[in-house]
Design a protein around this motif. Sequence first.
Motif, short mmCIF file in Angstrom:
data_model
loop_
_atom_site.label_atom_id
_atom_site.label_comp_id
_atom_site.label_asym_id
_atom_site.label_seq_id
_atom_site.Cartn_x
_atom_site.Cartn_y
_atom_site.Cartn_z
N ALA A 1 1.02 2.55 -11.73
CA ALA A 1 0.00 3.22 -10.94
C ALA A 1 -0.42 2.32 -9.79
N ARG A 2 -1.09 2.89 -8.83
CA ARG A 2 -1.70 2.10 -7.76
C ARG A 2 -2.97 1.46 -8.30
N SER A 3 -3.28 0.28 -7.83
CA SER A 3 -4.37 -0.51 -8.40
C SER A 3 -5.73 0.09 -8.05
N ALA A 4 -6.73 -0.28 -8.87
CA ALA A 4 -8.11 0.14 -8.59
C ALA A 4 -8.69 -0.63 -7.40
N GLU A 5 -8.28 -1.89 -7.24
CA GLU A 5 -8.75 -2.67 -6.09
C GLU A 5 -8.22 -2.06 -4.80
N ARG A 6 -9.06 -2.01 -3.78
CA ARG A 6 -8.67 -1.36 -2.53
C ARG A 6 -8.88 -2.30 -1.35
N VAL A 7 -8.13 -2.05 -0.31
CA VAL A 7 -8.32 -2.75 0.95
C VAL A 7 -8.36 -1.71 2.06
N THR A 8 -9.08 -2.02 3.11
CA THR A 8 -9.16 -1.12 4.26
C THR A 8 -8.28 -1.64 5.39
N LEU A 9 -7.39 -0.78 5.85
CA LEU A 9 -6.52 -1.12 6.97
C LEU A 9 -7.08 -0.43 8.22
N PRO A 10 -7.72 -1.19 9.13
CA PRO A 10 -8.20 -0.57 10.37
C PRO A 10 -7.02 -0.23 11.29
N LEU A 11 -6.91 1.03 11.67
CA LEU A 11 -5.81 1.50 12.50
C LEU A 11 -6.28 1.78 13.91
N THR A 12 -5.40 1.53 14.87
CA THR A 12 -5.59 2.02 16.23
C THR A 12 -4.46 3.00 16.51
N VAL A 13 -4.83 4.25 16.74
CA VAL A 13 -3.86 5.29 17.05
C VAL A 13 -4.11 5.74 18.48
N VAL B 1 -6.73 1.98 1.20
CA VAL B 1 -5.60 2.11 0.27
C VAL B 1 -5.74 1.15 -0.90
N PRO B 2 -5.10 1.46 -2.03
CA PRO B 2 -5.02 0.48 -3.13
C PRO B 2 -4.36 -0.80 -2.65
N ASP C 1 10.42 4.08 -4.86
CA ASP C 1 10.18 4.53 -6.22
C ASP C 1 8.69 4.82 -6.40
N PRO C 2 8.27 6.08 -6.42
CA PRO C 2 6.84 6.36 -6.56
C PRO C 2 6.34 5.98 -7.95
N PRO C 3 5.18 5.35 -8.05
CA PRO C 3 4.64 5.05 -9.38
C PRO C 3 4.30 6.35 -10.12
N ARG C 4 4.27 6.28 -11.44
CA ARG C 4 3.99 7.47 -12.25
C ARG C 4 2.63 8.08 -11.87
N ASP C 5 1.66 7.22 -11.67
CA ASP C 5 0.32 7.68 -11.30
C ASP C 5 0.10 7.29 -9.85
N ASP C 6 0.52 8.17 -8.95
CA ASP C 6 0.48 7.86 -7.53
C ASP C 6 -0.81 8.41 -6.91
N GLU C 7 -1.08 7.97 -5.71
CA GLU C 7 -2.23 8.45 -4.96
C GLU C 7 -1.85 8.48 -3.48
N ALA C 8 -1.98 9.64 -2.86
CA ALA C 8 -1.71 9.77 -1.43
C ALA C 8 -3.02 9.60 -0.66
N VAL C 9 -2.97 8.80 0.40
CA VAL C 9 -4.16 8.48 1.18
C VAL C 9 -3.87 8.74 2.65
#
Length: 837
Positions: free
Chosen positions: A565-577, A555-556, A521-529
């Motif tokens: 909506a997605r929150s203003a607080e953010r966290v960084t997810l370090p990825l290895t691709v 990401v939020p 269920d996408p929030p009304r105020d979504d953000e794609a990252v």
Amino acid sequence: MTVHVVNHTHWDREWYRPMESFRARLAELVARVCDQLDAGELHRFHLDGQTVTALDALAVRPDLADRVRAHAAAGRLHVGPWHVLADNQLVSGENLIRNLLTARRVAADLGLGLADVGYCPDAFGHPADLPRVLRGFGLDTALVWRGAPPRRARFRWRAPDGSEVVAVNQGYYEPEVLWEAASAADRLATFRDKQTGRDADGPYLLLNGGDHLAPRPLPAGLADGAARESTLADYFAEIRDTVPADAVVTGELRHPGDWLTFVLAGTLSTRLYLKQANAATETLLESWAEPLTVRSGRGVESTGLLRHAWDLLLANAPHDSICGCSVDEVHRENEVRFARAQQVGEHLVERALLDLGLDTRPAGDPVTDAAALVVVNPHAAPVTGPVTVDLHTAPGHTVGGLVDAAGRPVPYDLLASEPVPLFCADLDILPDTKETVRHRIAFVADAPAGGWTGYTASVAPGDPAPPDAGRPGRTVTRGDWTLTVADDASFTLVDAATGRTLPGLGRLVDVGDAGDTYTYDPPRDDEAVSPVLRTATVHESAVASRIVVHADLDVPAGLTADRTARSAERVTLPLTVTATLWADVPELDWRVEFDNTADDHRLQAHFPTDAAAGSWTADTHFSLLDRPLKPALGPLPEQRGYEADAGVAPVRSLATLPGLAVLAPGLPEVQGIAGEPPSLAVTVLRAVGWLSRPDLRARTAGAGPQLATPEAQCRRRIRAAVGVRLTADEATVTAAAARRRAPLRAWQLRPGTTAPAATSGLRVDGAQVSAYKPAEDGAGAVLRLVNPTSVEVVATVAGVPGDLVECDLAERPVDGQVAADAIVLGPFATRSFRVGG
């Protein structure tokens, strides 16, 4: 019109309570049903469609066994035809077959008869191949609900191979109709009126029961011919010949539902770690433990363990289990069951290899001169593919080279070396721990059909060379393919041979998810990252060309308090691709790994093609299936009690667009997205925190209790792997998908052992092997061939003992001996054979 009233309960073995809590209530229910049958208050009762209900109840109330058997023998108590009511989209076709085989064994052990109706009351959609599976067990009817065409009360449901059953689309939950005696007559009349709107011809079926409810007797005065206690078999016997020959529905049942008839497509990606564990365990049993048990001739020594492993795996197959839509306690138990089944499966593999002269136990003094390796191929065709193996040497020693069984040098990559104490113990081996150095090496192996081949690693004194640290870079070339990583950590693949350029492969897109375990269920105020690349390192050798990417996905942290909506607080997810091109393998191996520390979001990997398309194709249990390209999410419902078309659909391991194949075993949720260009989106994570919520936009009613499920946020290590091929040729990509599901495996053999010569086994040309397993009755083995493509094939079989005698899925002979050199399989066909009995 007569109303057939079938008294029943629908028993979720585990859901909003853990299994043992539900089992305690189940034992009470079975005792109460026996009392009511004894007293004549009930004349017949359906103890759900699964023998596990009787097994669970009698395990804690063995005193009820004789009463249950007596009522079953008298035709008053019905059970089955399944052992568990599985989500029949998220498990393999062989899993469904083992489910029905297990039900027959359990029913025989308990002295119960089985219902002869394909009863599937609450699965979250139904796969296209289910009619084939049912007909393989002599069942020509099916009761379905979610995903069935809502305007069709009855129809002939046809599988891709032409198998057909008479299907009834009927909700199983109708206890309120007859619950209160004072209102039962009026409610029954309302029920009849509703059914008349769907099916003017009648008769009607009233499934008088629901989730975890004990039955109430039919109110006095209703059994006047308008309503009577009945059975599913009696109802289907009356309507079987009334369904017109042209009332045909083909393929999967995932049609948008009517009021409160939800398909609940979000369950395809809820707690993906469960789906990955299920796929790995199915592969271990189907592709490794069973065929090696047959090859080794272990038979009775392994039958009990194989059944035990399957019992554990089947216990995780019900929709509330494998779908991830239960309370957290349930899914902790699921992980333990998967682990136990894998422990049994690996033991069976080890013992079968030992009987075949391949001792993989690490007993004895660590090697100082040479280490013998064996590469085993689970496929009935020769395979060239990558393997990774841990090679243990004595301290102060390292790997100096690798040769194949013919003595030819083989390139290898040293991935890691570290000191590791190595423990071994067995029935004939005293417990002992040796100090070793573990060297992890990777190479591309060639293995014969259904067999194995040896490799020898030379070992010499010295310190291991450090693994290749790579060099900074963003591009590698291997053969005709050039791979370049972009700033968003996606890849562009250029094929010089065809001139094709495909940008954006593996593009990761993270969006918010205000849904629950059932529904995205996408929030009304979504953000794609999307990620931002930090570093890229290139590794190139004779074995592989690889780009290792480190990127940040910012990401939020979750949702706002009102979940809009997605929150203003953010966290960084370090990825290895990691993107790898292996030598002699025309496939991009794409992998992502990270620790998820964010809540309420969905992450998908996109794989676009460079050609126009209106549909995409996916593998189901035994066939390929075309589906239309859709928007990422359909229109949101405006009325209460409906759901939006989520756009996602189940795959086993393969999805294709023109000129592109995506191989993703263990990642069953894929979207074919219309656009310029069209793309396939593979879900690698869906994180939510509620079992069900009543305030969604994509589903306008609850789907279960509103209970918090914090562990469904999947705050854990996330790993996903996808293979990419630049072709959609059916035979090529289905074979590649099978190899990706069950890649080659390698073991170091016991110190002092000589590497074995290349040894072949079962070989099948022209078709794939779905099963090679011990027969249920202990007489020989069963070989099942499948043609997953849309064209007829002719298969040949070699390397099996004795003649092939055709049988059905229940392993009963049907047509006599068959020539092994000319087995015709029509489009999407399966054929099964008894071997060596």
